[in-house]
Design a protein around this motif. Structure first.
Motif, PDB file in Angstrom:
ATOM      1  N   LEU A 240      -7.219  -8.252  13.089  1.00  0.00           N
ATOM      2  CA  LEU A 240      -6.663  -6.863  13.655  1.00  0.00           C
ATOM      3  C   LEU A 240      -5.370  -6.232  13.368  1.00  0.00           C
ATOM      4  O   LEU A 240      -5.437  -5.055  13.345  1.00  0.00           O
ATOM      5  N   GLY A 241      -4.557  -7.279  13.168  1.00  0.00           N
ATOM      6  CA  GLY A 241      -3.082  -6.776  12.926  1.00  0.00           C
ATOM      7  C   GLY A 241      -3.007  -6.627  11.654  1.00  0.00           C
ATOM      8  O   GLY A 241      -1.592  -6.187  11.191  1.00  0.00           O
ATOM      9  N   ALA A 242      -3.907  -6.821  10.784  1.00  0.00           N
ATOM     10  CA  ALA A 242      -3.588  -6.786   9.076  1.00  0.00           C
ATOM     11  C   ALA A 242      -3.701  -5.267   8.612  1.00  0.00           C
ATOM     12  O   ALA A 242      -4.039  -4.257   9.279  1.00  0.00           O
ATOM     13  N   LYS A 243      -2.908  -5.008   7.763  1.00  0.00           N
ATOM     14  CA  LYS A 243      -2.511  -3.692   7.299  1.00  0.00           C
ATOM     15  C   LYS A 243      -3.650  -3.375   6.001  1.00  0.00           C
ATOM     16  O   LYS A 243      -3.981  -3.867   5.406  1.00  0.00           O
ATOM     17  N   PRO A 244      -4.447  -2.210   6.713  1.00  0.00           N
ATOM     18  CA  PRO A 244      -5.436  -1.863   5.530  1.00  0.00           C
ATOM     19  C   PRO A 244      -5.132  -1.161   4.427  1.00  0.00           C
ATOM     20  O   PRO A 244      -3.982  -0.836   4.293  1.00  0.00           O
ATOM     21  N   ALA A 245      -5.855  -1.362   3.341  1.00  0.00           N
ATOM     22  CA  ALA A 245      -5.856  -0.922   2.066  1.00  0.00           C
ATOM     23  C   ALA A 245      -6.322   0.426   1.728  1.00  0.00           C
ATOM     24  O   ALA A 245      -7.592   0.792   2.457  1.00  0.00           O
ATOM     25  N   SER A 246      -6.052   1.133   1.025  1.00  0.00           N
ATOM     26  CA  SER A 246      -6.707   2.495   0.620  1.00  0.00           C
ATOM     27  C   SER A 246      -7.853   2.549  -0.266  1.00  0.00           C
ATOM     28  O   SER A 246      -8.519   3.462  -0.441  1.00  0.00           O
ATOM     29  N   PHE A 247      -7.704   1.512  -0.909  1.00  0.00           N
ATOM     30  CA  PHE A 247      -8.835   1.366  -2.002  1.00  0.00           C
ATOM     31  C   PHE A 247      -9.152  -0.336  -1.967  1.00  0.00           C
ATOM     32  O   PHE A 247      -8.167  -1.032  -1.738  1.00  0.00           O
ATOM     33  N   PRO A 248     -10.299  -0.736  -2.498  1.00  0.00           N
ATOM     34  CA  PRO A 248     -10.485  -2.289  -2.289  1.00  0.00           C
ATOM     35  C   PRO A 248      -9.677  -3.321  -3.019  1.00  0.00           C
ATOM     36  O   PRO A 248      -9.063  -4.382  -2.452  1.00  0.00           O
ATOM     37  N   LEU A 249      -9.518  -3.103  -4.157  1.00  0.00           N
ATOM     38  CA  LEU A 249      -9.039  -4.122  -5.118  1.00  0.00           C
ATOM     39  C   LEU A 249      -7.895  -3.448  -6.060  1.00  0.00           C
ATOM     40  O   LEU A 249      -8.399  -2.503  -6.527  1.00  0.00           O
TER      41      LEU A 249
END
Length: 393
Positions: A240-249
């Protein structure tokens, strides 16, 4: 704004995983009490002596929250489920079957409701875990539906349709869940009354949550989202604390070979893979890399449709493939695909399909098969009709 509030609200709900945790909450205690009363009223069990040499099957509680259209909790659902996995085949039961609608049918069912602006509702019938229970329930339900005038689809046996003059009602079955959709409110009320006389079922009202899919409807559109489902996956993985990415790879990223030992218990890994694959139901763009979470949803607009009077259009980014499709003369190296090419040629000649060239930058299928840069990924994402309901307006 209503559907946005709904999606945000259900993301905060936490369902108990054990009887011990549920007993600490008055609401869940009342839900379990209601379930016991219903079981006794339906004469679900009888107190009998256990046969010699036999061991009784255990049971456990399953807890689910049901939501109103504004995201508030409508009711707490507690179900006492028998450990059917402890039953022995050909001793405790013979034939088993559970009606599970194909996911493509679920999407098509909702898309039709969106295009035709039909109302749809959800009904539920309790099952209790025994291997033979779903088969018995489905058999009785089919008989009741056919008596009422419904026809069972040959393409998906979980889909039933009724057409009576201008009235049309569709029913989709997924184990003990039913989605009912139709174009006539009075006919739907009559059909719901009929179901109520045949079975002890609960009307959950307008469809809002089904198979871990959030269904939000505005005055003109339907939005399907799995935000809560995705959050549950991340929570279970402790990320839950991980930083999300704006696109997959990232493009040109090579995954390093793992040197760690093999997993001793692969159940958690397999469960994660299954859940990520199911996430792609509303996120087809993640088929190639389903392990990255983005809070988007799939949009079913009223304008969705296919014209029967015009050919299906196929777009291809390979000039060679286009030439082969249009040219009946085959090169020696293409003999292994000769039958397929003749089939395609016939479809082109009779007008069933038409083919045209598309730029490599506009090839929509690439989002399912390749690692794309941020700009290209977001461009193709918009072409899929996938939008972010939680983005600032």
């Amino acid at each position: 704004m209503g559907h946005i509030i709904f999606l945000a609200s259900i993301s905060t709900g936490i369902e108990p995983r054990s009887f011990k945790v549920a007993m600490k909450d008055e609401g869940w205690r009342e839900a379990m009490h209601t379930e016991i009363q219903a079981l006794e009223a339906n004469e679900t069990w009888n107190m009998v002596a256990l046969p010699e040499g036999k061991q009784a099957l255990g049971s456990r509680w399953i807890y689910k929250e049901e939501y109103n259209s504004d995201g508030s909790v409508e009711w707490l659902k507690a179900r006492l489920v028998v450990f059917g996995n402890h039953q022995v085949g050909d001793i405790d039961y013979s034939e088993t079957f559970a009606s599970v609608a194909k996911m493509v049918t679920v999407r098509a069912f909702l898309a039709v409701a969106a295009v035709k602006n039909w109302e749809f509702i959800r009904w539920i019938k309790s099952l209790y875990g025994l291997k033979q229970a779903p088969r018995c329930w489905f058999s009785k339900l089919v008989s009741a539906l056919k008596w009422y005038g419904f026809h069972q689809s040959y393409y998906d046996y979980s889909l039933f349709t009724l057409t009576n003059d201008a009235i049309q009602i569709n029913v989709l079955i997924y184990v003990d869940d039913l989605i009912i959709s139709g174009n006539d409110s009075a006919a739907l009320v009559a059909f719901k009354h009929y179901l109520g006389t045949c079975f002890h079922m609960k009307n959950l009202g307008v469809l809002k949550y089904f198979l871990d899919i959030e269904v939000a409807r505005s005055h003109k559109d339907i939005f399907l989202c799995q935000r809560k489902y995705a959050l549950d996956i991340i929570f279970e993985g402790g990320l839950l604390g991980a930083k999300p990415a704006s696109f997959p790879l990232e493009q040109n990223h090579h995954i390093a070979q793992s040197t760690s030992p093999f997993l001793v218990d692969v159940k958690r890994y397999r469960r994660l893979i299954r859940r990520l694959i199911y996430l792609s139901f509303t996120r087809p763009d993640l088929s190639f890399s389903v392990h990255i979470y983005l809070s988007l949803c799939i949009h079913l607009a009223k304008i969705t449709g296919v014209s029967r009077s015009s050919p299906m259009r196929l777009h291809c980014d390979s000039q060679s493939a286009l030439h082969l499709a249009h040219n009946p003369v085959f090169h020696e190296r293409t003999k292994h695909i000769e039958v397929d090419c003749h089939f395609l040629r016939d479809a082109l000649v009779d007008g069933t399909i038409s083919m045209s060239h598309v730029s490599i930058s506009d090839q929509l299928v690439d989002i399912f098969t390749k690692v794309l840069g941020k700009r290209q990924f977001e461009f193709l994402l918009s072409k899929l009709g996938i939008s972010n309901l939680h983005a600032p307006t």
